[in-house]
Design an enzyme around this catalytic site. Structure first.
Site, PDB file in Angstrom:
ATOM      1  N   LYS A   1       0.831  -1.156  -0.078  1.00 33.73           N
ATOM      2  CA  LYS A   1       0.021   0.063  -0.221  1.00 33.73           C
ATOM      3  C   LYS A   1       0.740   1.300   0.024  1.00 33.73           C
ATOM      4  CE  LYS A   1      -4.052  -1.774   0.145  1.00 33.73           C
ATOM      5  NZ  LYS A   1      -5.096  -1.908  -0.981  1.00 33.73           N
TER       6      LYS A   1
ATOM      7  N   LEU B   1      -1.391   9.712   4.077  1.00 33.18           N
ATOM      8  CA  LEU B   1      -2.697   9.201   4.825  1.00 33.18           C
ATOM      9  C   LEU B   1      -3.294   8.319   3.967  1.00 33.18           C
ATOM     10  CD1 LEU B   1      -5.231   9.754   6.616  1.00 33.18           C
ATOM     11  CD2 LEU B   1      -5.828  11.384   5.027  1.00 33.18           C
TER      12      LEU B   1
ATOM     13  N   LEU C   1      -6.048   6.670   2.591  1.00 29.41           N
ATOM     14  CA  LEU C   1      -7.361   7.433   2.128  1.00 29.41           C
ATOM     15  C   LEU C   1      -8.567   6.531   2.288  1.00 29.41           C
ATOM     16  CD1 LEU C   1      -5.703   9.161  -1.306  1.00 29.41           C
ATOM     17  CD2 LEU C   1      -6.217  10.186   0.900  1.00 29.41           C
TER      18      LEU C   1
ATOM     19  N   GLY D   1       1.024  13.118   4.093  1.00 31.04           N
ATOM     20  CA  GLY D   1       1.171  12.385   5.365  1.00 31.04           C
ATOM     21  C   GLY D   1       2.586  11.940   5.627  1.00 31.04           C
TER      22      GLY D   1
ATOM     23  N   GLU E   1       4.775  15.153   5.956  1.00 33.70           N
ATOM     24  CA  GLU E   1       4.474  15.637   7.237  1.00 33.70           C
ATOM     25  C   GLU E   1       5.315  14.734   8.088  1.00 33.70           C
ATOM     26  OE1 GLU E   1       0.458  17.335   7.675  1.00 33.70           O
ATOM     27  OE2 GLU E   1       0.088  15.641   6.858  1.00 33.70           O
TER      28      GLU E   1
ATOM     29  N   GLU F   1      -2.925  16.552  -1.141  1.00 34.86           N
ATOM     30  CA  GLU F   1      -4.207  16.995  -0.288  1.00 34.86           C
ATOM     31  C   GLU F   1      -5.041  18.021  -1.057  1.00 34.86           C
ATOM     32  OE1 GLU F   1      -1.162  16.793   0.712  1.00 34.86           O
ATOM     33  OE2 GLU F   1      -1.159  16.097   3.044  1.00 34.86           O
TER      34      GLU F   1
ATOM     35  N   GLY G   1      -2.920  17.428   7.914  1.00 33.36           N
ATOM     36  CA  GLY G   1      -3.432  17.307   9.201  1.00 33.36           C
ATOM     37  C   GLY G   1      -2.752  16.573  10.123  1.00 33.36           C
TER      38      GLY G   1
HETATM   39  C1  1HE Z   1      -3.027   3.766  -1.289  1.00 32.47           C
HETATM   40  C2  1HE Z   1      -2.604   5.146  -0.828  1.00 32.47           C
HETATM   41  C3  1HE Z   1      -3.032   5.902  -0.045  1.00 32.47           C
HETATM   42  C4  1HE Z   1      -1.392   4.146  -2.522  1.00 32.47           C
HETATM   43  N1  1HE Z   1      -4.048   5.781   0.631  1.00 32.47           N
HETATM   44  N2  1HE Z   1      -4.016   3.443  -0.431  1.00 32.47           N
HETATM   45  N3  1HE Z   1      -1.933  10.261  -0.664  1.00 32.47           N
HETATM   46  C5  1HE Z   1      -1.861  10.528  -2.017  1.00 32.47           C
HETATM   47  O1  1HE Z   1      -2.742  11.150  -2.581  1.00 32.47           O
HETATM   48  C6  1HE Z   1      -1.099   9.787  -2.754  1.00 32.47           C
HETATM   49  C7  1HE Z   1      -1.869   8.502  -3.361  1.00 32.47           C
HETATM   50  N4  1HE Z   1      -0.770   7.538  -3.915  1.00 32.47           N
HETATM   51  C8  1HE Z   1      -0.244   7.422  -5.401  1.00 32.47           C
HETATM   52  O2  1HE Z   1      -0.359   8.583  -5.879  1.00 32.47           O
HETATM   53  C9  1HE Z   1       0.484   6.455  -5.777  1.00 32.47           C
HETATM   54  O3  1HE Z   1      -0.023   5.467  -5.068  1.00 32.47           O
HETATM   55  C10 1HE Z   1       1.931   6.462  -5.613  1.00 32.47           C
HETATM   56  C11 1HE Z   1       2.555   7.594  -6.451  1.00 32.47           C
HETATM   57  C12 1HE Z   1       2.579   7.011  -4.193  1.00 32.47           C
HETATM   58  C13 1HE Z   1       2.783   5.094  -6.141  1.00 32.47           C
HETATM   59  O4  1HE Z   1       2.237   4.819  -7.071  1.00 32.47           O
HETATM   60  P1  1HE Z   1       2.286   3.441  -7.347  1.00 32.47           P
HETATM   61  O5  1HE Z   1       2.063   3.125  -8.902  1.00 32.47           O
HETATM   62  O6  1HE Z   1       3.638   2.766  -7.214  1.00 32.47           O
HETATM   63  O7  1HE Z   1       1.394   2.491  -6.668  1.00 32.47           O
HETATM   64  P2  1HE Z   1      -0.297   2.406  -6.800  1.00 32.47           P
HETATM   65  O8  1HE Z   1      -0.705   1.301  -7.845  1.00 32.47           O
HETATM   66  O9  1HE Z   1      -0.882   3.508  -6.945  1.00 32.47           O
HETATM   67  O10 1HE Z   1      -0.780   1.821  -5.499  1.00 32.47           O
HETATM   68  C14 1HE Z   1      -0.483   0.511  -4.988  1.00 32.47           C
HETATM   69  C15 1HE Z   1      -1.482   0.174  -4.055  1.00 32.47           C
HETATM   70  O11 1HE Z   1      -1.515   0.998  -2.782  1.00 32.47           O
HETATM   71  C16 1HE Z   1      -3.163   0.430  -4.152  1.00 32.47           C
HETATM   72  O12 1HE Z   1      -3.927  -0.677  -3.855  1.00 32.47           O
HETATM   73  P3  1HE Z   1      -4.442  -1.979  -4.478  1.00 32.47           P
HETATM   74  O13 1HE Z   1      -5.276  -2.635  -3.390  1.00 32.47           O
HETATM   75  O14 1HE Z   1      -5.027  -1.504  -5.823  1.00 32.47           O
HETATM   76  O15 1HE Z   1      -3.040  -2.484  -4.797  1.00 32.47           O
HETATM   77  C17 1HE Z   1      -3.276   1.852  -4.098  1.00 32.47           C
HETATM   78  O16 1HE Z   1      -4.792   1.988  -3.921  1.00 32.47           O
HETATM   79  C18 1HE Z   1      -2.825   1.921  -2.589  1.00 32.47           C
HETATM   80  N5  1HE Z   1      -2.388   3.241  -2.279  1.00 32.47           N
HETATM   81  N6  1HE Z   1      -1.330   5.261  -1.872  1.00 32.47           N
HETATM   82  C19 1HE Z   1      -4.624   4.290   0.317  1.00 32.47           C
HETATM   83  N7  1HE Z   1      -2.507   7.059   0.297  1.00 32.47           N
HETATM   84  C20 1HE Z   1      -2.863  13.695   8.202  1.00 32.47           C
HETATM   85  S1  1HE Z   1      -3.486  14.306   6.691  1.00 32.47           S
HETATM   86  C21 1HE Z   1      -2.375  13.615   5.476  1.00 32.47           C
HETATM   87  C22 1HE Z   1      -3.099  13.856   4.142  1.00 32.47           C
HETATM   88  C23 1HE Z   1      -2.428  13.225   2.854  1.00 32.47           C
HETATM   89  O17 1HE Z   1      -1.656  12.419   3.397  1.00 32.47           O
HETATM   90  S2  1HE Z   1      -3.431  13.466   1.676  1.00 32.47           S
HETATM   91  C24 1HE Z   1      -2.454  12.656   0.526  1.00 32.47           C
HETATM   92  C25 1HE Z   1      -2.800  11.096   0.497  1.00 32.47           C
END
Ligand code: 1HE
Length: 271
Positions: A38, A77, A79, A122, A125, A145, A153
């Site tokens: 993940k 985070l 999500l 996060g 962060e 975000e 957050g």
């Molecule tokens: C996730 C998450 C996640 C991956 N929450 N499940 N963060 C984001 O908006 C970033 C979201 N993630 C991405 O943009 C990409 O995953 C990456 C660029 C980090 C990596 O890409 P990649 O191609 O290597 O991986 P993927 O195919 O996107 O993800 C692999 C798996 O991880 C997939 O799940 P699967 O069940 O389909 O295999 C994704 O859904 C899962 N996954 N990132 C949940 N973030 C305290 S407040 C803080 C606020 C924030 O942090 S907002 C930013 C959130």
């Protein structure tokens, strides 16, 4: 991991979730994010596990290295945890993150983050709560975000502007811009830039040095310096004088100063 506070070389004194692993080499603790499937997305169990680890460090640990398995440091985070959040739950959730990352920044020892791949949301962060950031060439920083319709957050609004300034954070969140490892190094996101895959070795080298510092110096750097830097200048100068007097009065300082004057300690070396 089972609790094991009695062993002299214990890596950890608390039970950690499966998304974290603790190890130890001498006085250096290593905490690893172990949820690469993940992308090391941080769910609440992981965040609380990070807090638990830092609040209950085993005796004898003088520095912690925080790294991550897989191709990315952290996707931020989890999500999937927040899609149905009510306002009150959102506030409570953020406050858990604040407590946990405060335990990293204002704990008992310096913390070195080893960054690679995505250091986003996060995850950024969390990195911002550590004291030294080592990025390898694969690292990039993002604050998606803005694109997800949410806000930082995990203390990011407080820590990240202090690291990179409000204008850069504003740009990253408004536009979704990411910053690569080279630019990140130049702009102060990380203090070190190393070849891809080289972060862990560099971190262990620095951690050994840091763990060997006088404890009062490390205390002053973690707890006094950031507060002095944010105090009004006259208050800061008084705090500095008090901290300096406490540090120089310690036995450790006295013996280190004597060692230098009696030619037993190394000189400053520049290479
Ligand atoms: C996730 C998450 C996640 C991956 N929450 N499940 N963060 C984001 O908006 C970033 C979201 N993630 C991405 O943009 C990409 O995953 C990456 C660029 C980090 C990596 O890409 P990649 O191609 O290597 O991986 P993927 O195919 O996107 O993800 C692999 C798996 O991880 C997939 O799940 P699967 O069940 O389909 O295999 C994704 O859904 C899962 N996954 N990132 C949940 N973030 C305290 S407040 C803080 C606020 C924030 O942090 S907002 C930013 C959130």
């Amino acid at each position: 991991m089972s609790a094991n506070s009695s062993a002299p070389e214990a890596a950890c004194t608390v039970a950690l979730p499966g998304s974290l692993r603790a190890a130890r080499r001498g006085a250096v603790g290593v905490l690893t994010l172990t949820r690469p499937a993940k992308r090391n997305a941080l769910d609440l169990h992981t965040v609380l596990g990070i807090e638990d680890y830092f609040r209950n460090l085993p005796a004898g640990i003088g520095c912690v290295v925080l790294d991550a398995e897989g191709e990315h440091f952290s996707a931020g985070l989890d999500l999937s945890e927040v899609t149905e959040s009510e306002i009150e739950e959102g506030v409570a959730h953020s406050r858990h993150w604040h407590r946990a990352f405060d335990a990293v920044q204002y704990g008992s020892v310096p913390v070195i983050a080893v960054l690679h791949g995505a250091v986003v949301g996060g995850g950024f962060e969390l990195a911002a709560a550590t004291h030294i950031r080592i990025a390898d060439q694969s690292a990039y920083y993002g604050l998606p975000e803005g694109q997800r319709g949410i806000f930082v957050g995990g203390g990011g609004a407080v820590r990240i502007p202090r690291l990179i300034g409000v204008p850069m954070m504003m740009d990253m969140m408004l536009t979704g811009r990411t910053i690569g490892a080279e630019d990140g190094f130049r702009l102060g996101y990380a203090q070190y830039l190393v070849e891809t895959g080289g972060g862990r070795a560099k971190a262990m080298e620095l951690a050994d040095k840091i763990a060997g510092n006088a404890p009062m110096t490390n205390f002053a750097l973690i707890h006094a310096l950031p507060r002095i830097a944010e105090a009004d200048p006259q208050t800061g100068l008084v705090m500095e004088a008090l901290m300096a007097a406490i540090a120089v009065g310690s036995h450790e300082a006295k013996s280190r100063l004597r060692d230098f004057l009696e030619k037993r300690a190394g000189k400053v070396v520049h290479r």
